[in-house]
Design an enzyme around this catalytic site. Structure first.
Site, mmCIF file in Angstrom:
data_model
loop_
_atom_site.group_PDB
_atom_site.id
_atom_site.type_symbol
_atom_site.label_atom_id
_atom_site.label_comp_id
_atom_site.label_asym_id
_atom_site.label_seq_id
_atom_site.Cartn_x
_atom_site.Cartn_y
_atom_site.Cartn_z
ATOM 1 N N LYS A 235 0.828 -1.203 0.052
ATOM 2 C CA LYS A 235 -0.029 0.033 -0.090
ATOM 3 C C LYS A 235 0.872 1.397 0.149
ATOM 4 O O LYS A 235 2.142 1.266 0.314
ATOM 5 C CB LYS A 235 -1.211 -0.043 1.236
ATOM 6 N N ARG A 270 -3.248 -9.857 5.583
ATOM 7 C CA ARG A 270 -3.816 -9.989 4.097
ATOM 8 C C ARG A 270 -2.338 -9.527 3.215
ATOM 9 O O ARG A 270 -2.067 -8.350 3.215
ATOM 10 C CB ARG A 270 -4.868 -9.242 3.959
HETATM 11 C C1 8Y7 Z 1 -7.791 -4.660 2.545
HETATM 12 C C2 8Y7 Z 1 -8.886 -5.403 2.361
HETATM 13 C C3 8Y7 Z 1 -8.183 -4.288 0.345
HETATM 14 C C4 8Y7 Z 1 -7.501 -4.433 3.885
HETATM 15 C C5 8Y7 Z 1 -9.308 -6.106 4.285
HETATM 16 C C6 8Y7 Z 1 -5.446 -3.383 -1.543
HETATM 17 C C7 8Y7 Z 1 -10.254 -5.924 -0.063
HETATM 18 C C8 8Y7 Z 1 -6.607 -2.886 -1.533
HETATM 19 N N1 8Y7 Z 1 -7.441 -3.816 1.152
HETATM 20 N N2 8Y7 Z 1 -9.749 -6.091 3.146
HETATM 21 N N3 8Y7 Z 1 -9.140 -5.066 0.853
HETATM 22 N N4 8Y7 Z 1 -8.419 -5.288 4.794
HETATM 23 N N5 8Y7 Z 1 -10.138 -6.663 5.417
HETATM 24 O O1 8Y7 Z 1 -4.460 -2.916 -1.732
HETATM 25 O O2 8Y7 Z 1 -6.739 -3.727 4.321
HETATM 26 O O3 8Y7 Z 1 -5.280 -4.730 -1.272
HETATM 27 S S1 8Y7 Z 1 -8.049 -3.833 -1.232
#
Ligand code: 8Y7
Length: 295
Positions: A235, A270
């Site tokens: 990010k 994640r």
């Molecule tokens: C997150 C996410 C994304 C996060 C959770 C990216 C779908 C943006 N970021 N879900 N999703 N937490 N729970 O850069 O921080 O991956 S999308």
């Protein structure tokens, strides 16, 4: 000293959660592998070649140590436009169906839409990951009906506009208040507390300073007593402290962020780079085990 007061962060979330019949052991930090099915990630999204390579990518992430795979078809990047339920179903369902049948680990669906939650649960999805924390009309009821665990994430504003002028009184307290309110709404809708995970939502309506304050204070969110999920992989908060490194040069910074979060008690990280993060987590786990902070 109060019972259970060891001076360490409180970690009283459930040890193992049931993801639609598959157990997910959260007694130690685990990895959630990101599988993005938006057209900007797999160039001809939804078509056969793209589906094949998405499935291959999921298997690779499991081999590298992912405990769960998160499949998403709605871009939530800053500035992204919303997609229709039809479009999202078309992107996600064919891959989800194959993965739920063939992968040895649970599959999470990254969606805010009730129709997608229901369809995903129907083909065997194991978790709902909702960046809107079940605020869409009908989402609380749909998620409750699936019986699946749900990750409730904090976001200020909506993806299209969230980075314009994020503002908080105190970012961690504000995020905790929001998450507490969403836990109350979810339990009132019939979702068992033991099925909930919390996520501060790094990058979702937050400045770089807000993001690092949240990471520094993550122990407060862990102390809310539910398993905490974090997503910082690649990010802009990582690029921001690396002289604005582009996405393809954010791996080492992302690893550092994952280590800090896991040390603070986050139980699901994640990430895009599963193999590298798994090695970092093995080191964190060795520390947590000696500190008596993991099973
Ligand atoms: C997150 C996410 C994304 C996060 C959770 C990216 C779908 C943006 N970021 N879900 N999703 N937490 N729970 O850069 O921080 O991956 S999308």
């Amino acid at each position: 000293m109060a019972p259970g007061d060891t001076g360490r962060p409180v970690r009283n979330g459930p040890a193992v959660i049931d993801c639609g019949g598959r157990p997910l052991d959260l007694t130690r930090p685990r990895l959630m592998g990101v599988l993005n099915l938006t057209p900007d990630s797999f160039s001809d999204g939804g078509r056969f070649m793209a589906r094949e390579s998405a499935v291959e990518q999921a298997f690779l992430m499991v081999e590298e140590g992912a405990a769960i795979i998160d499949v998403g078809g709605e871009s939530t990047r800053p500035g992204a436009e919303a997609v229709s339920a039809e479009e999202e179903l078309e992107r996600v369902m064919p891959v989800l169906e194959v993965l739920c049948r063939e992968l040895p680990v649970p599959v999470s669906v990254d969606t805010s839409k009730p129709q997608v939650m229901e369809a995903a649960a129907g083909v065997g999805a194991g978790m709902i990951n909702d960046v809107y924390a079940l605020r869409a009309p009908g989402a609380l009821e749909a998620a409750a009906a699936t019986g699946l665990p749900v990750c409730l994430m904090h976001m200020q504003g909506e993806p299209r506009t969230m980075q314009r002028s994020p503002g908080y009184r105190d970012v961690c307290s504000d995020v905790m208040a929001f998450l507490g309110e969403r836990v109350a709404a979810a339990t009132a809708a019939g979702i068992d507390r033991r099925r909930l995970l919390l996520d501060p939502g790094f990058g979702f309506g937050k400045t770089v300073e807000h993001n690092y304050r949240l990471l520094a204070e993550l122990g407060r969110i862990v102390a809310m007593g539910l398993p905490v999920l974090v997503g910082m992989s690649r990010k802009s908060m990582i690029g921001a402290v690396l002289d604005h490194a582009p996405v393809d040069r954010r791996l080492f910074g992302s690893l550092a962020a994952a280590v800090v979060a896991a040390r603070a008690g986050a139980r699901l990280i994640r990430v895009h780079d599963v193999g590298a993060t798994a090695e970092a987590m093995a080191v964190v786990q060795a520390v947590l085990a000696e500190a008596g902070e993991s099973g």
